[in-house]
Scaffold this active site. Sequence first.
Site, PDB file in Angstrom:
ATOM      1  N   GLN A  89       0.816  -1.214   0.000  1.00 29.09           N
ATOM      2  CA  GLN A  89       0.000   0.000   0.000  1.00 29.09           C
ATOM      3  C   GLN A  89       0.849   1.264   0.000  1.00 29.09           C
ATOM      4  OE1 GLN A  89      -2.381  -0.549   3.518  1.00 29.09           O
ATOM      5  NE2 GLN A  89      -3.537  -2.255   2.648  1.00 29.09           N
ATOM      6  N   HIS A 152      -0.846  -0.164   5.776  1.00 27.10           N
ATOM      7  CA  HIS A 152      -1.266   0.865   6.733  1.00 27.10           C
ATOM      8  C   HIS A 152      -0.198   1.940   6.976  1.00 27.10           C
ATOM      9  CE1 HIS A 152      -4.352  -2.144   8.646  1.00 27.10           C
ATOM     10  NE2 HIS A 152      -4.448  -2.050   7.332  1.00 27.10           N
ATOM     11  N   TYR A 255      -8.376   6.967  20.317  1.00 30.88           N
ATOM     12  CA  TYR A 255      -9.526   6.548  19.510  1.00 30.88           C
ATOM     13  C   TYR A 255      -9.746   5.035  19.540  1.00 30.88           C
ATOM     14  CZ  TYR A 255      -9.788  11.379  18.335  1.00 30.88           C
ATOM     15  OH  TYR A 255      -9.914  12.750  18.451  1.00 30.88           O
TER      16      TYR A 255
END
Length: 374
Positions: A89, A152, A255
């Site tokens: 990625q 990621h 988060y």
Amino acid sequence: MRACTRLILGLSFVLVSAPTLSGQTFSSDKAEFQLETVAQNLEHPWSLAFLPDDSMLVTEREGRLRIIRDGALVDEPVSGLPELVVSGQGGLLDVILHPEFEDNRTLFLSYAHKISRKGMTTRVAKARLDGNQLSDVEVIFEALPRGSTGRHFAGRMEFDREGNLYVAVGDRGEMDRAQQTDDDAGGVHRLTTDGQPAPGNPFTDDASVNDTFFTYGNRNIQGMTIHPETGEIWSHEHGPRGGDEINIIRAGNNYGWPDVTYGIDYSGIPITDKTTMEGVTDPLHYWDPSIAPSGMAFYTGDEFPQWQGDLFVGALKMRKLVRLSIENEEVVEEEDLLESLDERIRDVRMGPDGALWLLTDHSDGKVYRIVPAE
């Protein structure tokens, strides 16, 4: 705030060749619109930035920075890019202009970088744009430690109104790293334009947390934008199988990934039985199943007054554009657009011409401009 990019109105773009898709009209609950093809044959375009001379910069994940000038894609890529790696990625990711770009010609690039035997990471470099080349290239941020996976990298960036640069770094596919605050993975870092920890960062008095951290517990942020009224930074991130989130990036917040999530592992095995817990910030909105969101922008133009203030999010997996109407930090309306286009939408930008702009993630990726139906 980025002075020359998303939120400035009133400039006019010269589009020499911008055919619509055979005159096809797309419908929204609030408006009818068409797509103009501004550029095509881009190899996995990832990010778009608007220059003050009405031209545009486009990154290709395969390691090229391109210019669109006078409505045409310049054949020769911009030279002088920093050393980067294209793997999994990773590759050339985001591009963003310095808030004072008109005076200093400085821009910032995020990208994947590899050192043999040490692995890969997310880097940010700043450089000066001179015509068709970069000069004075300087690496200002490197997420450490490096990792062995090609997943990621995140890499989305945004400026706040004080001129601080927010940089998202993914968990690198090693989920527990997102809760390890002595590890740069899995969070948002707030920097000065020289790469130093921004004044007022929330953890500078905590020796156990890296000083650049602004938030942590973020899996893989692929969209980031500034709220046109509050000036706060908003983001969204990929969940695993489900659990994509929209969050407001606030100082010191955790988060939750991977301690809480609305998603499950790709294997089908639960990651956790918790979707909320004390000390964790709940998402403003989430998707289950996953849409694989990428790119986001608030609409602030005059071309579509019905969309004023709405948030637009691209989707890779579900191949659509999502419109969200938000009131008091709550999504009150959600609408799926462009499903019939059947293209992976990588980036969404608010243009200085009052139009929304899209990038599609394909080997022959396109730059689209959304305009009112004729």
